[in-house]
Design a protein around this motif. Structure first.
Motif, PDB file in Angstrom:
ATOM      1  N   VAL A 107      10.258 -13.779  37.344  1.00 27.15           N
ATOM      2  CA  VAL A 107      10.370 -15.240  37.272  1.00 27.15           C
ATOM      3  C   VAL A 107      11.804 -15.625  36.963  1.00 27.15           C
ATOM      4  O   VAL A 107      12.564 -14.845  36.356  1.00 27.15           O
ATOM      5  CB  VAL A 107       9.425 -15.827  36.196  1.00 27.15           C
ATOM      6  CG1 VAL A 107       7.975 -15.564  36.537  1.00 27.15           C
ATOM      7  CG2 VAL A 107       9.777 -15.275  34.820  1.00 27.15           C
ATOM      8  N   GLN A 108      12.165 -16.805  37.393  1.00 26.61           N
ATOM      9  CA  GLN A 108      13.479 -17.358  37.116  1.00 26.61           C
ATOM     10  C   GLN A 108      13.310 -18.624  36.271  1.00 26.61           C
ATOM     11  O   GLN A 108      12.524 -19.508  36.626  1.00 26.61           O
ATOM     12  CB  GLN A 108      14.223 -17.675  38.413  1.00 26.61           C
ATOM     13  CG  GLN A 108      14.638 -16.433  39.177  1.00 26.61           C
ATOM     14  CD  GLN A 108      15.481 -16.772  40.392  1.00 26.61           C
ATOM     15  OE1 GLN A 108      15.433 -17.894  40.904  1.00 26.61           O
ATOM     16  NE2 GLN A 108      16.267 -15.795  40.863  1.00 26.61           N
ATOM     17  N   ILE A 109      14.058 -18.672  35.194  1.00 32.10           N
ATOM     18  CA  ILE A 109      13.941 -19.775  34.238  1.00 32.10           C
ATOM     19  C   ILE A 109      15.311 -20.445  34.111  1.00 32.10           C
ATOM     20  O   ILE A 109      16.307 -19.781  33.793  1.00 32.10           O
ATOM     21  CB  ILE A 109      13.475 -19.273  32.861  1.00 32.10           C
ATOM     22  CG1 ILE A 109      12.186 -18.455  32.998  1.00 32.10           C
ATOM     23  CG2 ILE A 109      13.269 -20.451  31.912  1.00 32.10           C
ATOM     24  CD1 ILE A 109      11.806 -17.722  31.733  1.00 32.10           C
ATOM     25  N   SER A 110      15.365 -21.742  34.340  1.00 35.63           N
ATOM     26  CA  SER A 110      16.611 -22.504  34.234  1.00 35.63           C
ATOM     27  C   SER A 110      16.710 -23.109  32.831  1.00 35.63           C
ATOM     28  O   SER A 110      15.806 -23.823  32.385  1.00 35.63           O
ATOM     29  CB  SER A 110      16.657 -23.606  35.293  1.00 35.63           C
ATOM     30  OG  SER A 110      17.828 -24.374  35.156  1.00 35.63           O
ATOM     31  N   LEU A 111      17.835 -22.805  32.155  1.00 35.88           N
ATOM     32  CA  LEU A 111      18.058 -23.303  30.799  1.00 35.88           C
ATOM     33  C   LEU A 111      19.426 -23.966  30.714  1.00 35.88           C
ATOM     34  O   LEU A 111      20.319 -23.694  31.532  1.00 35.88           O
ATOM     35  CB  LEU A 111      17.985 -22.153  29.788  1.00 35.88           C
ATOM     36  CG  LEU A 111      16.624 -21.445  29.656  1.00 35.88           C
ATOM     37  CD1 LEU A 111      16.765 -20.206  28.779  1.00 35.88           C
ATOM     38  CD2 LEU A 111      15.577 -22.386  29.084  1.00 35.88           C
TER      39      LEU A 111
END
Length: 535
Positions: free
Chosen positions: A43-47
Motif C-alpha cells: 500500500v502507498q500512504i500519502s502523509l
C-alpha cells in the motif's frame, strides 16, 4: 545409369536435457508467485511529513497488532508531502477499501486526554483502521494524528448551523446534563459560506434522547449574559472550558417532537439562555404602541405576566415605519407563546390564546407597559397585567396585527407629572412676581439701613445700661412684694379684717331686712329657759 533415391527416416525426439531448465523455470515461477502471495498487499500512504518514520523499522499496526512494515519513504512529486510504501501481512487484503484510514501515532497531549506515550520508547508507528464497506483500494491519504471520528462509529450524526463556531474544535465533547455523550467530528462553513456548519456524533445509547425539538448551544468557556433578568454567569465542564464543546437539552413537554433522523439539521445557539429562550413553534403576535423612548428594549427581550415569561419581543418597528393614530407612537411586535402558559405548542392553541386576551382586555383592563428589568444595564422588558380593573379597553388593529392597550408606569409616569408641574410653573407670571420681590427686598434693605443708623446713635447705645437698671428695680420690687414678704403679710391681715367687717355688715343688712324697726327698738329677747322637773 542409376538415379538417386531419397530415404525416409523418423524425426529425432527432443533431448531430455531441455526438461531440466523447463522444470527450473516452473518451480521458480511457482516460488515467486508464492513469495508475493505470502508477502501480503503493498500500500502507498500519502502523509504531510515523515517525522518519526523510518524505512525498514516503522511498523504498521491494527488494534496494537503488527500487520506490516514501512519499506520505503520518498518525497511526493509536487513536494507537498511524502509517499510512504508499506508491506502488509498476508490475509489483510479484506481490510483495505475506501473507508480504511491510516494515521501516524505520536505522543499527543490535549485538554481531553493524553495518548501515544508508548511511542516515546518504541518510536512512532502507523495505525490502520479497517474499512467495512467500499471498493478495494491500495492508495490512501494518511493522517498525521488520530482522527476524532472514525467511519462506521455507532451513534447518530447530526449537523448544527450557527452564526459562529468560536472555541469549537474537532474532537470537542458534546455534553448532556454534564455528561459526555458524543464528540464534534468536523467544523466548517455552510455551502453558501454564511453560517458555520458542525457535524457531531451522538454515541449509543444516548442518541435515543435526540428529538426534533432538541436545542444545542455553544458550551465553550464562560458565558456572561446581561438582560432584563440581570447578569448571569454560566459554564460547563472543565474540559469544555479549556477545549470548547457543545451542550444540548431536550424540552420536557409531552407530545412535542419526534425522534431525530441521521443528518438532521439543528440551530446552534451561542449560549444556554439563547437556546432556552428560543421561540416556540407557534405564537400569537400583537402590536404595542408607545409614546416614549424604547432605548433599552431589544428584540428577544422577555414578555412577562407578573414575573412569569409568556412571550418574546419579536420586532421593534423603526420610526419611519410607525403609522398609528397616536402622535409620535412607535410600535413593538410581541409574540405570546401558548407553550409558555401551559397550553400545547400546536396551532389550535393560538385561537384559544387570542380569545382569552380579547376577553380580559375588554372586561378587566388588561394592558401592557415597559418596565426596567435591570437598573445597572437599563434593559427593558414588556409587562402584561390588569392595570385598571373594571375599566375595559378594546383590541384594535395596527398594520395587520391586533393591538393590546398600553399604559405608562414607574419613572415614566413620574416624569410626566414633573413635566406637568414644570409646565404649570412656566405658565405663572414669574416676571411680575420677581418685580414685586425686588421692590420688597429694596424696602427691606432701606428698613435695615434705618435700624442700623438708629442702633449706631449714642443714645441708643446707652439703652442697654438703662434697661439693666430698670430690670434691677423691678427685681427689687418683686422681691419686696413676693411670697413671705412683710408687705404680703400686712395685705393678708387687712384682707382678713375686711372680710370680718363685711360679714358683720351682711348680718346687719339681713336683720334690717327682716325687722326694719330694729334700728329704733331693740329686738325681742328670747324667753329664759325653764328647768325640767325630775320625776
Amino acid at each position: 545409369m542409376n538415379e538417386p533415391t531419397a530415404s525416409v527416416a523418423p524425426a529425432r525426439k527432443i533431448s531430455l536435457v531441455w526438461l531440466l531448465p523447463i522444470l527450473v523455470l516452473a518451480i521458480g515461477g511457482w516460488v515467486t508467485v508464492q513469495y508475493y502471495l505470502a508477502q501480503g498487499p503493498l500500500v502507498q500512504i500519502s502523509l504531510s511529513t515523515a517525522e518519526g518514520l523510518e524505512a525498514g523499522r516503522t511498523r504498521v499496526r491494527a488494534l496494537s497488532v503488527d500487520i506490516g512494515v514501512v519499506e520505503d519513504i520518498r518525497l511526493s512529486d509536487n513536494l507537498d508531502g511524502v509517499m510512504v510504501t508499506a508491506r502488509l501481512d498476508p490475509g489483510t487484503r479484506h481490510l483495505l477499501n475506501q473507508e480504511t484510514k491510516f494515521w501516524v501515532v505520536r505522543p499527543r497531549i490535549t485538554a481531553e486526554r493524553v495518548s501515544g506515550l508508548g511511542t516515546l520508547l518504541s518510536g512512532a508507528y502507523i495505525e490502520l483502521y479497517p474499512g467495512k464497506e467500499g471498493e478495494p483500494q491500495r492508495s490512501f491519504q494518511g493522517l498525521d494524528q488520530e482522527p476524532d471520528s472514525l467511519p462506521g462509529a455507532a451513534g447518530l450524526r447530526v449537523e448544527l448551523y450557527g452564526e459562529s463556531a468560536s472555541s469549537v474544535t474537532t474532537g470537542a465533547p458534546v455534553l448532556f446534563r454534564g455528561l459526555r455523550v458524543g464528540r464534534v467530528e468536523s467544523v466548517g462553513l455552510s455551502d453558501d459560506y454564511r453560517e458555520s456548519r458542525i457535524t457531531v456524533l451522538i454515541e449509543e445509547p444516548y442518541d435515543k434522547v435526540i428529538t426534533s425539538n432538541t436545542r444545542f448551544w455553544n458550551a465553550s468557556g464562560i458565558n456572561v449574559s446581561t438582560s432584563a433578568d440581570g447578569i448571569e454567569v454560566n459554564t460547563q465542564s472543565l474540559t469544555a472550558l479549556m477545549s470548547g464543546g457543545i451542550a444540548f437539552s431536550v424540552p420536557e413537554e409531552p407530545g412535542k417532537g419526534g425522534m431525530a433522523e441521521a443528518g438532521a439539521r439543528f440551530r446552534l445557539y451561542q449560549s444556554q439562555w439563547a437556546a432556552e429562550d428560543a421561540p416556540y413553534s407557534v405564537g400569537v403576535d400583537y402590536a404595542l404602541l408607545f409614546n416614549r423612548s424604547l432605548r433599552g428594549l431589544s428584540e428577544g427581550a422577555p414578555v412577562e405576566y407578573r414575573g412569569i415569561r409568556v412571550g418574546t419581543v419579536k420586532e421593534i418597528m423603526s420610526v419611519e415605519l410607525a403609522e398609528s393614530d397616536q402622535a409620535n407612537a412607535v410600535s413593538v411586535i410581541i409574540r405570546v407563546e401558548p407553550g409558555r402558559i401551559g397550553l400545547p405548542d400546536v396551532r389550535s392553541s393560538v385561537e384559544e390564546v387570542r380569545h382569552r386576551i380579547d376577553r380580559i382586555v375588554s372586561e378587566s383592563g388588561f394592558s401592557a407597559s415597559l418596565e426596567t428589568g435591570n437598573v445597572l444595564t437599563g434593559e427593558l422588558f414588556v409587562a402584561l397585567d390588569y392595570r385598571a380593573a373594571g375599566d375595559g379597553g378594546q383590541v384594535g388593529r395596527y398594520r395587520g396585527y391586533p393591538t393590546i392597550p398600553t399604559v405608562e408606569t414607574g419613572l415614566v409616569r413620574l416624569e410626566e407629572q414633573l413635566s406637568t408641574l414644570l409646565t404649570k410653573l412656566n405658565g405663572l407670571p414669574m416676571e411680575a412676581a420677581l418685580d414685586e420681590t425686588r421692590v420688597a427686598l429694596s424696602s427691606l434693605r432701606d428698613t435695615l439701613d434705618s435700624v442700623n443708623a438708629l442702633v449706631s446713635q449714642e443714645d441708643t447705645m446707652q439703652l442697654p445700661g438703662a434697661l439693666a437698671e430698670t430690670m434691677a428695680a423691678v427685681r427689687e420690687t418683686v422681691e419686696n412684694y413676693g411670697a413671705g414678704s412683710e408687705t404680703e403679710q400686712n395685705v393678708n391681715r387687712s384682707l382678713q379684717q375686711l372680710n370680718a367687717t363685711l360679714r358683720e355688715v351682711k348680718s346687719l343688712t339681713e336683720t334690717i331686712g327682716d325687722q326694719p324697726s330694729a334700728l329704733l327698738f331693740p329686738p325681742e329677747w328670747a324667753p329664759d329657759p325653764e328647768p325640767k322637773v325630775r320625776h
